[in-house]
Design a protein around this motif. Sequence first.
Motif, mmCIF file in Angstrom:
data_model
loop_
_atom_site.group_PDB
_atom_site.id
_atom_site.type_symbol
_atom_site.label_atom_id
_atom_site.label_comp_id
_atom_site.label_asym_id
_atom_site.label_seq_id
_atom_site.Cartn_x
_atom_site.Cartn_y
_atom_site.Cartn_z
ATOM 1 N N SER A 113 66.577 9.070 -67.876
ATOM 2 C CA SER A 113 65.249 8.549 -67.524
ATOM 3 C C SER A 113 65.124 8.298 -66.031
ATOM 4 C CB SER A 113 64.973 7.250 -68.282
ATOM 5 O OG SER A 113 64.809 7.516 -69.649
ATOM 6 N N ILE A 114 66.194 7.801 -65.419
ATOM 7 C CA ILE A 114 66.147 7.541 -63.981
ATOM 8 C C ILE A 114 66.064 8.858 -63.214
ATOM 9 C CG2 ILE A 114 67.465 6.642 -62.034
ATOM 10 C CD1 ILE A 114 68.549 4.486 -63.957
ATOM 11 N N LYS A 115 66.841 9.853 -63.635
ATOM 12 C CA LYS A 115 66.767 11.148 -62.958
ATOM 13 C C LYS A 115 65.396 11.780 -63.164
ATOM 14 C CE LYS A 115 69.140 15.505 -62.215
ATOM 15 N NZ LYS A 115 70.380 16.262 -62.413
ATOM 16 N N GLY A 116 64.842 11.637 -64.366
ATOM 17 C CA GLY A 116 63.500 12.152 -64.613
ATOM 18 C C GLY A 116 62.478 11.495 -63.706
ATOM 19 N N ALA A 117 62.603 10.191 -63.500
ATOM 20 C CA ALA A 117 61.687 9.481 -62.612
ATOM 21 C C ALA A 117 61.844 9.963 -61.176
ATOM 22 C CB ALA A 117 61.933 7.975 -62.703
ATOM 23 N N VAL A 118 63.065 10.198 -60.739
ATOM 24 C CA VAL A 118 63.295 10.668 -59.366
ATOM 25 C C VAL A 118 62.707 12.061 -59.179
ATOM 26 C CG1 VAL A 118 65.096 11.390 -57.744
ATOM 27 C CG2 VAL A 118 65.309 9.215 -58.942
ATOM 28 N N VAL A 119 62.914 12.940 -60.161
ATOM 29 C CA VAL A 119 62.338 14.290 -60.057
ATOM 30 C C VAL A 119 60.810 14.211 -60.079
ATOM 31 C CG1 VAL A 119 62.139 16.533 -61.205
ATOM 32 C CG2 VAL A 119 64.380 15.409 -61.038
ATOM 33 N N GLY A 120 60.261 13.340 -60.910
ATOM 34 C CA GLY A 120 58.813 13.152 -60.934
ATOM 35 C C GLY A 120 58.286 12.644 -59.600
ATOM 36 N N MET A 121 59.020 11.731 -58.971
ATOM 37 C CA MET A 121 58.622 11.216 -57.651
ATOM 38 C C MET A 121 58.656 12.334 -56.612
ATOM 39 S SD MET A 121 60.194 10.072 -54.542
ATOM 40 C CE MET A 121 61.870 9.796 -55.032
ATOM 41 N N GLN A 122 59.682 13.156 -56.656
ATOM 42 C CA GLN A 122 59.772 14.266 -55.699
ATOM 43 C C GLN A 122 58.636 15.265 -55.934
ATOM 44 O OE1 GLN A 122 63.741 15.816 -56.201
ATOM 45 N NE2 GLN A 122 64.663 14.189 -54.974
ATOM 46 N N TRP A 123 58.316 15.522 -57.196
ATOM 47 C CA TRP A 123 57.234 16.461 -57.507
ATOM 48 C C TRP A 123 55.892 15.909 -57.015
ATOM 49 C CZ3 TRP A 123 52.833 15.948 -60.511
ATOM 50 C CH2 TRP A 123 52.129 17.128 -60.750
ATOM 51 N N ALA A 124 55.627 14.631 -57.295
ATOM 52 C CA ALA A 124 54.339 14.035 -56.908
ATOM 53 C C ALA A 124 54.167 14.006 -55.393
ATOM 54 C CB ALA A 124 54.223 12.619 -57.482
ATOM 55 N N ASN A 125 55.251 13.815 -54.672
ATOM 56 C CA ASN A 125 55.180 13.763 -53.207
ATOM 57 C C ASN A 125 55.372 15.128 -52.559
ATOM 58 O OD1 ASN A 125 54.672 10.969 -52.873
ATOM 59 N ND2 ASN A 125 56.803 10.549 -53.379
ATOM 60 N N ARG A 126 55.446 16.172 -53.388
ATOM 61 C CA ARG A 126 55.601 17.546 -52.891
ATOM 62 C C ARG A 126 56.820 17.676 -51.978
ATOM 63 N NH1 ARG A 126 50.783 20.132 -54.114
ATOM 64 N NH2 ARG A 126 49.077 18.718 -54.558
ATOM 65 N N MET A 127 57.878 17.027 -52.370
ATOM 66 C CA MET A 127 59.095 17.083 -51.568
ATOM 67 C C MET A 127 59.834 18.397 -51.832
ATOM 68 S SD MET A 127 60.350 13.161 -52.214
ATOM 69 C CE MET A 127 61.759 13.212 -51.136
ATOM 70 N N PHE A 128 60.592 18.812 -50.834
ATOM 71 C CA PHE A 128 61.422 20.003 -50.932
ATOM 72 C C PHE A 128 60.571 21.197 -51.332
ATOM 73 C CE2 PHE A 128 63.980 16.253 -52.217
ATOM 74 C CZ PHE A 128 64.559 16.070 -50.979
ATOM 75 N N GLY A 129 60.940 21.933 -52.366
ATOM 76 C CA GLY A 129 60.197 23.127 -52.735
ATOM 77 C C GLY A 129 59.026 22.880 -53.654
ATOM 78 N N PHE A 130 58.746 21.616 -53.993
ATOM 79 C CA PHE A 130 57.617 21.329 -54.880
ATOM 80 C C PHE A 130 56.281 21.583 -54.197
ATOM 81 C CE2 PHE A 130 60.668 18.554 -57.283
ATOM 82 C CZ PHE A 130 60.642 19.329 -58.439
ATOM 83 N N ASP A 131 56.273 21.754 -52.886
ATOM 84 C CA ASP A 131 55.061 22.130 -52.170
ATOM 85 C C ASP A 131 55.160 23.610 -51.831
ATOM 86 O OD1 ASP A 131 52.767 22.316 -50.731
ATOM 87 O OD2 ASP A 131 53.475 21.107 -49.036
ATOM 88 N N ALA A 132 54.424 24.417 -52.554
ATOM 89 C CA ALA A 132 54.526 25.867 -52.377
ATOM 90 C C ALA A 132 54.150 26.297 -50.963
ATOM 91 C CB ALA A 132 53.636 26.575 -53.391
ATOM 92 N N ALA A 133 53.256 25.546 -50.320
ATOM 93 C CA ALA A 133 52.808 25.930 -48.984
ATOM 94 C C ALA A 133 53.907 25.765 -47.935
ATOM 95 C CB ALA A 133 51.597 25.096 -48.584
ATOM 96 N N SER A 134 54.877 24.894 -48.199
ATOM 97 C CA SER A 134 55.927 24.654 -47.210
ATOM 98 C C SER A 134 57.084 25.639 -47.348
ATOM 99 C CB SER A 134 56.468 23.230 -47.335
ATOM 100 O OG SER A 134 57.184 23.085 -48.543
ATOM 101 N N ARG A 135 57.084 26.382 -48.425
ATOM 102 C CA ARG A 135 58.167 27.354 -48.607
ATOM 103 C C ARG A 135 57.920 28.574 -47.745
ATOM 104 N NH1 ARG A 135 57.481 28.014 -54.553
ATOM 105 N NH2 ARG A 135 56.810 25.894 -54.912
#
Length: 144
Positions: A113-135
């Motif tokens: 659950s904690i890892k799921g929350a961290v991945v969800g936080m990264q997705w919501a903030n478009r961190m790393f590759g979650f922002d297609a425009a930054s790739r």
Amino acid sequence: MPVTVNTVSDTKPPRSLGKAVWNGMKLRCPHCGKGHMFKSFLKVADQCEVCGEELFHHRADDFPPYISIIIVGHVIVGVMLHLELAYDDVAPWIYMVTMVPASVILPLISLPSIKGAVVGMQWANRMFGFDAASRRDPGLPSYP
Ligand SMILES: [Zn+2]
């Protein structure tokens, strides 16, 4: 002094941080909340089987275990302090049969659950590759 006006508009659709973290805590896709986030115990699925959202961009790394250690540590220490203050002379074997297993089991229960929350936080903030425009290449992950 000249006034500059930002003419570039942000056309990215908003992502709800709370909803994404909650969906992640439920082990669901941060985007749709229906697909499974994990394909095994702590292995994040490459993409959501329902909406197709790419999930392999996450970089949770050691952050979920740090959070788990902080939470479980406070629970364990709190229970031990309570036992020491509420009862006289608690035998060490009581801690061995209760706190040691709890120190192993509680992190294992809470980590997904904690890892799921961290991945969800990264997705919501478009961190790393979650922002297609930054790739560099939208078809490829953002890993170097
Ligand atoms: Zn999904």
